[in-house]
Write a protein that holds these residues in place. Structure first.
Motif, PDB file in Angstrom:
ATOM      1  N   ALA A 454       0.807  -1.222   0.000  1.00  0.00           N
ATOM      2  CA  ALA A 454       0.000   0.000   0.000  1.00  0.00           C
ATOM      3  C   ALA A 454       0.838   1.268   0.000  1.00  0.00           C
ATOM      4  O   ALA A 454       0.434   2.292  -0.573  1.00  0.00           O
ATOM      5  CB  ALA A 454      -0.922  -0.001   1.215  1.00  0.00           C
ATOM      6  N   ASN A 455       2.050   1.205   0.612  1.00  0.00           N
ATOM      7  CA  ASN A 455       2.815   2.431   0.854  1.00  0.00           C
ATOM      8  C   ASN A 455       4.200   2.461   0.210  1.00  0.00           C
ATOM      9  O   ASN A 455       4.911   3.463   0.314  1.00  0.00           O
ATOM     10  CB  ASN A 455       2.974   2.634   2.366  1.00  0.00           C
ATOM     11  N   ASN A 456       4.590   1.323  -0.389  1.00  0.00           N
ATOM     12  CA  ASN A 456       5.903   1.213  -1.031  1.00  0.00           C
ATOM     13  C   ASN A 456       7.057   1.369  -0.042  1.00  0.00           C
ATOM     14  O   ASN A 456       8.168   1.742  -0.404  1.00  0.00           O
ATOM     15  CB  ASN A 456       6.062   2.212  -2.176  1.00  0.00           C
ATOM     16  N   ASN A 457       6.792   1.081   1.206  1.00  0.00           N
ATOM     17  CA  ASN A 457       7.826   1.029   2.237  1.00  0.00           C
ATOM     18  C   ASN A 457       7.262   0.236   3.416  1.00  0.00           C
ATOM     19  O   ASN A 457       6.051  -0.010   3.503  1.00  0.00           O
ATOM     20  CB  ASN A 457       8.264   2.424   2.694  1.00  0.00           C
ATOM     21  N   PHE A 458       8.154  -0.193   4.325  1.00  0.00           N
ATOM     22  CA  PHE A 458       7.717  -0.981   5.468  1.00  0.00           C
ATOM     23  C   PHE A 458       7.268  -0.067   6.604  1.00  0.00           C
ATOM     24  O   PHE A 458       7.714   1.077   6.727  1.00  0.00           O
ATOM     25  CB  PHE A 458       8.837  -1.887   5.956  1.00  0.00           C
ATOM     26  N   SER A 459       6.404  -0.602   7.448  1.00  0.00           N
ATOM     27  CA  SER A 459       5.962   0.125   8.623  1.00  0.00           C
ATOM     28  C   SER A 459       7.084   0.172   9.647  1.00  0.00           C
ATOM     29  O   SER A 459       7.793  -0.815   9.859  1.00  0.00           O
ATOM     30  CB  SER A 459       4.737  -0.564   9.242  1.00  0.00           C
ATOM     31  N   ALA A 460       7.241   1.311  10.314  1.00  0.00           N
ATOM     32  CA  ALA A 460       8.262   1.465  11.344  1.00  0.00           C
ATOM     33  C   ALA A 460       7.686   1.251  12.736  1.00  0.00           C
ATOM     34  O   ALA A 460       8.352   1.453  13.740  1.00  0.00           O
ATOM     35  CB  ALA A 460       8.897   2.843  11.263  1.00  0.00           C
ATOM     36  N   LEU A 461       6.430   0.809  12.801  1.00  0.00           N
ATOM     37  CA  LEU A 461       5.756   0.702  14.087  1.00  0.00           C
ATOM     38  C   LEU A 461       6.041  -0.603  14.808  1.00  0.00           C
ATOM     39  O   LEU A 461       5.970  -0.663  16.032  1.00  0.00           O
ATOM     40  CB  LEU A 461       4.236   0.835  13.887  1.00  0.00           C
ATOM     41  N   ALA A 462       6.329  -1.649  14.051  1.00  0.00           N
ATOM     42  CA  ALA A 462       6.516  -2.952  14.677  1.00  0.00           C
ATOM     43  C   ALA A 462       7.808  -2.996  15.481  1.00  0.00           C
ATOM     44  O   ALA A 462       8.872  -2.621  15.003  1.00  0.00           O
ATOM     45  CB  ALA A 462       6.536  -4.046  13.609  1.00  0.00           C
ATOM     46  N   LYS A 463       7.716  -3.426  16.734  1.00  0.00           N
ATOM     47  CA  LYS A 463       8.888  -3.594  17.606  1.00  0.00           C
ATOM     48  C   LYS A 463       8.877  -5.028  18.099  1.00  0.00           C
ATOM     49  O   LYS A 463       8.358  -5.340  19.157  1.00  0.00           O
ATOM     50  CB  LYS A 463       8.850  -2.605  18.764  1.00  0.00           C
ATOM     51  N   ASP A 464       9.466  -5.886  17.288  1.00  0.00           N
ATOM     52  CA  ASP A 464       9.310  -7.315  17.526  1.00  0.00           C
ATOM     53  C   ASP A 464      10.459  -7.945  18.288  1.00  0.00           C
ATOM     54  O   ASP A 464      10.383  -9.112  18.634  1.00  0.00           O
ATOM     55  CB  ASP A 464       9.170  -8.038  16.183  1.00  0.00           C
ATOM     56  N   ASN A 465      11.522  -7.208  18.533  1.00  0.00           N
ATOM     57  CA  ASN A 465      12.687  -7.833  19.144  1.00  0.00           C
ATOM     58  C   ASN A 465      13.018  -7.254  20.514  1.00  0.00           C
ATOM     59  O   ASN A 465      14.095  -7.477  21.047  1.00  0.00           O
ATOM     60  CB  ASN A 465      13.897  -7.684  18.218  1.00  0.00           C
ATOM     61  N   VAL A 466      12.061  -6.503  21.084  1.00  0.00           N
ATOM     62  CA  VAL A 466      12.280  -5.960  22.415  1.00  0.00           C
ATOM     63  C   VAL A 466      11.950  -7.016  23.453  1.00  0.00           C
ATOM     64  O   VAL A 466      11.328  -8.032  23.162  1.00  0.00           O
ATOM     65  CB  VAL A 466      11.397  -4.710  22.648  1.00  0.00           C
ATOM     66  N   ILE A 467      12.347  -6.772  24.708  1.00  0.00           N
ATOM     67  CA  ILE A 467      12.030  -7.687  25.782  1.00  0.00           C
ATOM     68  C   ILE A 467      10.521  -7.708  25.999  1.00  0.00           C
ATOM     69  O   ILE A 467       9.863  -6.681  26.028  1.00  0.00           O
ATOM     70  CB  ILE A 467      12.730  -7.252  27.093  1.00  0.00           C
ATOM     71  N   SER A 468       9.969  -8.897  26.144  1.00  0.00           N
ATOM     72  CA  SER A 468       8.540  -9.022  26.368  1.00  0.00           C
ATOM     73  C   SER A 468       8.160  -8.421  27.711  1.00  0.00           C
ATOM     74  O   SER A 468       8.739  -8.750  28.737  1.00  0.00           O
ATOM     75  CB  SER A 468       8.132 -10.503  26.329  1.00  0.00           C
ATOM     76  N   SER A 469       7.141  -7.560  27.713  1.00  0.00           N
ATOM     77  CA  SER A 469       6.728  -6.904  28.951  1.00  0.00           C
ATOM     78  C   SER A 469       6.019  -7.859  29.895  1.00  0.00           C
ATOM     79  O   SER A 469       5.934  -7.619  31.087  1.00  0.00           O
ATOM     80  CB  SER A 469       5.797  -5.734  28.626  1.00  0.00           C
ATOM     81  N   THR A 470       5.491  -8.967  29.354  1.00  0.00           N
ATOM     82  CA  THR A 470       4.758  -9.898  30.210  1.00  0.00           C
ATOM     83  C   THR A 470       5.641 -11.000  30.759  1.00  0.00           C
ATOM     84  O   THR A 470       5.409 -11.502  31.842  1.00  0.00           O
ATOM     85  CB  THR A 470       3.599 -10.540  29.431  1.00  0.00           C
ATOM     86  N   SER A 471       6.669 -11.386  30.022  1.00  0.00           N
ATOM     87  CA  SER A 471       7.476 -12.522  30.465  1.00  0.00           C
ATOM     88  C   SER A 471       8.883 -12.136  30.889  1.00  0.00           C
ATOM     89  O   SER A 471       9.556 -12.898  31.568  1.00  0.00           O
ATOM     90  CB  SER A 471       7.568 -13.560  29.339  1.00  0.00           C
ATOM     91  N   GLY A 472       9.358 -10.981  30.446  1.00  0.00           N
ATOM     92  CA  GLY A 472      10.729 -10.609  30.757  1.00  0.00           C
ATOM     93  C   GLY A 472      11.741 -11.425  29.996  1.00  0.00           C
ATOM     94  O   GLY A 472      12.913 -11.463  30.350  1.00  0.00           O
ATOM     95  N   VAL A 473      11.304 -12.104  28.962  1.00  0.00           N
ATOM     96  CA  VAL A 473      12.187 -12.986  28.204  1.00  0.00           C
ATOM     97  C   VAL A 473      12.581 -12.310  26.903  1.00  0.00           C
ATOM     98  O   VAL A 473      11.734 -11.748  26.196  1.00  0.00           O
ATOM     99  CB  VAL A 473      11.487 -14.324  27.899  1.00  0.00           C
ATOM    100  N   GLY A 474      13.857 -12.328  26.559  1.00  0.00           N
ATOM    101  CA  GLY A 474      14.326 -11.751  25.317  1.00  0.00           C
ATOM    102  C   GLY A 474      14.003 -12.632  24.135  1.00  0.00           C
ATOM    103  O   GLY A 474      13.887 -13.851  24.250  1.00  0.00           O
ATOM    104  N   ARG A 475      13.850 -12.012  22.963  1.00  0.00           N
ATOM    105  CA  ARG A 475      13.549 -12.745  21.744  1.00  0.00           C
ATOM    106  C   ARG A 475      14.621 -13.790  21.450  1.00  0.00           C
ATOM    107  O   ARG A 475      14.324 -14.893  20.992  1.00  0.00           O
ATOM    108  CB  ARG A 475      13.455 -11.732  20.592  1.00  0.00           C
ATOM    109  N   GLN A 476      15.872 -13.459  21.759  1.00  0.00           N
ATOM    110  CA  GLN A 476      16.965 -14.389  21.475  1.00  0.00           C
ATOM    111  C   GLN A 476      16.813 -15.677  22.272  1.00  0.00           C
ATOM    112  O   GLN A 476      17.087 -16.767  21.766  1.00  0.00           O
ATOM    113  CB  GLN A 476      18.303 -13.717  21.795  1.00  0.00           C
TER     114      GLN A 476
END
Length: 501
Positions: A454-476
């Motif tokens: 739709a926009n010819n670029n990616f959304s900058a809103l997704a933050k998928d690799n931060v520490i989970s606020s519910t579990s405290g577990v890192g994506r790695q």
């Protein structure tokens, strides 16, 4: 890669295995250079022990056909009989300096891989991963499988498996999950959270079923565009009809962009990968090189004489069926030898302007081949995580009751690109979203593809690799746990075209 002729599991009428060769060796010459490729005539004291003979065979086939065989030690130096198991000797071969640390692919199998690539499953028909909040969820279910018939769906949270827990941080739970979901038990008991709340208990019995690798298709309207979406989970040899049907619908819908979801696809048949490539590629590429297969130099130079022991019946160039061996094929990197594939448009879908591939670290082999084939000829965007990295492939070598898979070739596209041993980098880094079903426009990977359309670029809103606020577990940490549950086949199994010398 399973190529364009009959799987060797169906056309092997006779297999003359190297075991007989090793058993008949006599200590007649101690000169390590007196035999082909520097192997002594002895190999070791003659024995009828099948396990020792199998280990001999594993090494000797590697010596002549292994992609990294240059610089391998001779038989006496390596001494395959010193290893305690088949897996131990394969691990030792993978660790040789000649590999440069690149071999994460070699293994030995009981024949299950060949059945799965042929489109026949013999398990429960589902798999599971930990999500971004550290919950174990179903990641896919094959249509018509035992799990599907019991109502299991992608995204369902599993809270008990065979009575055990589902904690990522518990080694006991991880071991139970591996033994229960991916082991060979006749049944599995699951407790899952129902979408509307509450829990449900089910028992799934292992059974044989036909694998349909097309898990989902849809067409989305993005402004004035039509964007197709297909989830393709395995390059089985029975996938042609399902792919043709999906692309026929895309053609009718008038799509101009396509999203191909390969996030769990570890590869399989190159014939299917080539077919898929030709469904997408523009007709202007017809007759041009798609990719070239480069076999190990020993095989190209017609020196892999050990392949005379891999026998099968096939129809020759003269139309007569007779016994051949893998030594009878030409391994030159040419079209005449059958090792240079040419584009040949399939279907009526033309005019695709862009293809988005949804990928993860589980995207491998024939999946990466599909992507690599298309990169020079269409606008390609990768969304997700860096792929597995497997530009090499193999055909199975039958030894006693097992199939040996060791890399023997590398593929490169028409621009001679194909060194993605460390994986293919993505254009947009997004974690797998297990909380949403396939096709949900809010699922994070698919959402990025539709946003770009739709926009010819990616959304900058997704933050998928931060520490989970519910579990405290890192994506790695979650990704590391999921690697322990990753039992998907990753490979390109080549059974060779009938191009004789």
């Amino acid at each position: 890669m399973l190529r364009k002729f009959i799987s060797q599991n169906t056309f092997f009428c006779a297999l003359i295995i190297l075991l007989g060769f090793t058993a008949s060796c006599k200590k007649a010459n101690n000169n390590p250079d007196s035999n082909i490729n520097g192997e002594s005539n002895l190999l070791q004291t003659p024995t009828s022990d099948r396990s020792l003979l199998t280990r001999d065979s594993i090494f000797l086939y590697a010596k002549q056909t292994y992609f990294w065989n240059v610089g391998m030690p001779n038989y006496d130096t390596f001494n395959p009989r010193q290893y305690s198991s088949n897996n131990a000797i394969i691990a030792a071969i993978k660790a040789l300096p000649s590999t440069g640390g690149k071999d994460k692919y070699s293994f030995i199998d009981d024949g299950s891989v060949a059945s799965q690539l042929g489109g026949v499953g013999g398990d429960y028909g589902f798999s599971a991963n930990f999500d971004a909040t550290d919950l174990l969820r179903v990641k896919y279910v094959y249509p018509g499988s035992p799990a599907d018939l019991k109502g299991l769906k992608r995204g369902y949270q599993l809270v008990k498996v065979n009575g055990g827990g589902t904690s990522r941080s518990s080694s006991t739970d991880i071991a139970n999950l591996n033994a229960s979901i991916f082991g060979d038990n006749p049944s599995i008991s699951l407790t899952f959270v129902k979408p509307g709340g509450g829990t449900q208990d089910i028992v799934i019995n292992r059974a044989s079923y036909n694998i349909n690798p097309v898990l989902f298709t849809n067409t989305y309207t993005i402004g004035a565009k039509k964007v197709g979406y297909i989830v393709f989970n395995s390059f089985t040899t029975n996938a042609a009809a399902a792919l043709d049907a999906a692309f026929s619908k895309f053609t009718t819908d008038g799509i101009t962009e396509l999203v191909v979801d390969l996030r769990y696809n570890g590869g399989g048949s190159v014939a299917t990968s080539e077919l898929f490539t030709n469904l997408i590629a523009p007709p202007a590429q017809n007759g041009k090189v798609m990719y070239t297969t480069y076999w190990t130099q020993t095989m190209q130079d017609n020196q892999a004489t050990i392949l005379q022991n891999q026998k099968f019946y096939a129809k020759g160039n003269d139309g007569v069926t007779r016994m051949y061996s893998y030594f009878d094929y030409s391994y030159k990197p040419t079209a005449a030898a059958g090792n240079q594939e040419i584009f040949a448009k399939r279907g009526a879908l033309n005019g695709l302007t862009r293809v988005y591939f949804l990928v993860t670290s589980g995207t491998a082999s024939a999946s990466e081949l599909l992507i690599n084939n298309l990169k020079p000829v269409v606008d390609v965007k990768l969304i997700g995580k860096t792929t597995y990295g497997k530009p090499v492939g193999f055909f199975s070598i039958r030894i006693d009751k097992n199939d040996l898979y060791i890399p023997q070739f590398q593929t490169k596209n028409q621009l001679n690109q194909g060194d993605y041993f460390m994986g293919m980098n993505v254009d947009k880094d997004v974690a797998d979203d297990l909380t949403k079903d396939f096709g949900d426009p809010s699922e994070k990977m698919l959402a990025q593809a539709l946003y770009y359309s739709a926009n010819n670029n990616f959304s900058a809103l997704a933050k998928d690799n931060v520490i989970s606020s519910t579990s405290g577990v890192g994506r790695q940490q979650i990704d590391a746990a999921n690697e322990k549950l990753d039992h998907e086949f990753k490979g390109m199994v080549e059974t060779r075209k009938l191009r004789f010398k």
